[in-house]
Motif scaffolding. Structure first.
Motif, PDB file in Angstrom:
ATOM      1  N   GLY A   9      39.429  64.860  56.005  1.00  7.99           N
ATOM      2  CA  GLY A   9      38.542  63.733  56.195  1.00  7.99           C
ATOM      3  C   GLY A   9      37.136  64.045  55.727  1.00  7.99           C
ATOM      4  N   GLY A  10      36.293  63.016  55.721  1.00  6.13           N
ATOM      5  CA  GLY A  10      34.909  63.213  55.321  1.00  6.13           C
ATOM      6  C   GLY A  10      34.184  61.917  55.124  1.00  6.13           C
ATOM      7  N   LEU A  11      32.962  62.027  54.597  1.00  7.00           N
ATOM      8  CA  LEU A  11      32.113  60.869  54.320  1.00  7.00           C
ATOM      9  C   LEU A  11      32.089  60.647  52.808  1.00  7.00           C
ATOM     10  CD1 LEU A  11      29.961  58.728  54.984  1.00  7.00           C
ATOM     11  CD2 LEU A  11      28.262  60.580  54.926  1.00  7.00           C
ATOM     12  N   VAL A  12      32.501  59.462  52.380  1.00  8.82           N
ATOM     13  CA  VAL A  12      32.528  59.135  50.957  1.00  8.82           C
ATOM     14  C   VAL A  12      31.962  57.740  50.745  1.00  8.82           C
ATOM     15  CG1 VAL A  12      34.519  60.622  50.462  1.00  8.82           C
ATOM     16  CG2 VAL A  12      34.873  58.213  51.057  1.00  8.82           C
ATOM     17  N   GLN A  13      31.659  57.434  49.494  1.00  9.16           N
ATOM     18  CA  GLN A  13      31.201  56.093  49.157  1.00  9.16           C
ATOM     19  C   GLN A  13      32.390  55.197  48.827  1.00  9.16           C
ATOM     20  OE1 GLN A  13      28.311  56.624  45.991  1.00  9.16           O
ATOM     21  NE2 GLN A  13      26.648  56.686  47.500  1.00  9.16           N
ATOM     22  N   ALA A  14      32.165  53.916  48.931  1.00 12.27           N
ATOM     23  CA  ALA A  14      33.202  52.948  48.587  1.00 12.27           C
ATOM     24  C   ALA A  14      33.685  53.185  47.159  1.00 12.27           C
ATOM     25  CB  ALA A  14      32.664  51.535  48.735  1.00 12.27           C
ATOM     26  N   GLY A  15      34.998  53.115  46.972  1.00 10.31           N
ATOM     27  CA  GLY A  15      35.585  53.340  45.670  1.00 10.31           C
ATOM     28  C   GLY A  15      36.065  54.760  45.450  1.00 10.31           C
ATOM     29  N   ALA A  16      35.669  55.658  46.318  1.00 15.18           N
ATOM     30  CA  ALA A  16      36.056  57.062  46.180  1.00 15.18           C
ATOM     31  C   ALA A  16      37.468  57.302  46.705  1.00 15.18           C
ATOM     32  CB  ALA A  16      35.063  57.948  46.915  1.00 15.18           C
ATOM     33  N   SER A  17      37.903  58.555  46.585  1.00 13.30           N
ATOM     34  CA  SER A  17      39.232  58.961  47.039  1.00 13.30           C
ATOM     35  C   SER A  17      39.121  60.133  48.010  1.00 13.30           C
ATOM     36  CB  SER A  17      40.102  59.384  45.847  1.00 13.30           C
ATOM     37  OG  SER A  17      40.305  58.313  44.956  1.00 13.30           O
ATOM     38  N   LEU A  18      40.099  60.217  48.879  1.00 13.00           N
ATOM     39  CA  LEU A  18      40.258  61.362  49.773  1.00 13.00           C
ATOM     40  C   LEU A  18      41.739  61.666  49.898  1.00 13.00           C
ATOM     41  CD1 LEU A  18      37.867  60.723  52.818  1.00 13.00           C
ATOM     42  CD2 LEU A  18      37.702  62.592  51.168  1.00 13.00           C
ATOM     43  N   ARG A  19      42.041  62.934  50.152  1.00 20.36           N
ATOM     44  CA  ARG A  19      43.425  63.331  50.396  1.00 20.36           C
ATOM     45  C   ARG A  19      43.503  64.009  51.758  1.00 20.36           C
ATOM     46  NH1 ARG A  19      47.175  68.035  47.787  1.00 20.36           N
ATOM     47  NH2 ARG A  19      49.176  66.922  47.751  1.00 20.36           N
TER      48      ARG A  19
END
Length: 126
Positions: A9-19
């Motif tokens: 998990g984490g903090l990302v901007q809209a449109g980004a990806s996480l796994r």
């Protein structure tokens, strides 16, 4: 006793990806049906995705179809949730869950799953 530990998990901007990843221990992972749920602040925990023990049966909630992908690596005792095109509405704590035994009749139901991880926070900023 089955133990599940989420990460990614984490903090990302809209449109980004996480796994997200969930590692299981304490049992025979290859026989587990796995799922991801999420819980946003002030809301009930909701189903996100599920995968059968073999990986042959996969199911998603409509809101993540085409953006999220669940996968299961029995050799590494790990289930992943690849999340693309994230939006602020995806912000939540994400939980991994497991069920042993027969294929569940209700893959989206919280009581179906006997084992849960501690959760990992996903925050998507606009």
């Amino acid at each position: 006793q089955v133990q599940l530990v989420e990460s990614g998990g984490g903090l990302v901007q809209a449109g980004a990806s996480l796994r997200l990843s969930c590692v299981a221990s304490g049992g025979t992972f290859s026989t587990y049906h796995m799922a991801w749920f999420r819980q946003a602040p002030g809301q009930e925990r909701e189903f996100v995705a599920a995968i059968s023990w073999s990986g042959m049966s996969i199911y998603y909630v409509d809101s993540v179809k085409g953006r999220f992908t669940i996968s299961k690596d029995n050799a590494k005792n790990t289930v992943h949730l690849q999340m693309n095109s994230l939006t602020p509405e995806d912000t939540a704590v994400y939980y991994c869950a497991a069920k042993r035994g027969s294929l569940p009749t209700s893959r989206t139901s919280i009581p179906t799953y006997s084992y849960w991880g501690q959760g990992t926070q996903v925050t998507v900023s606009s």
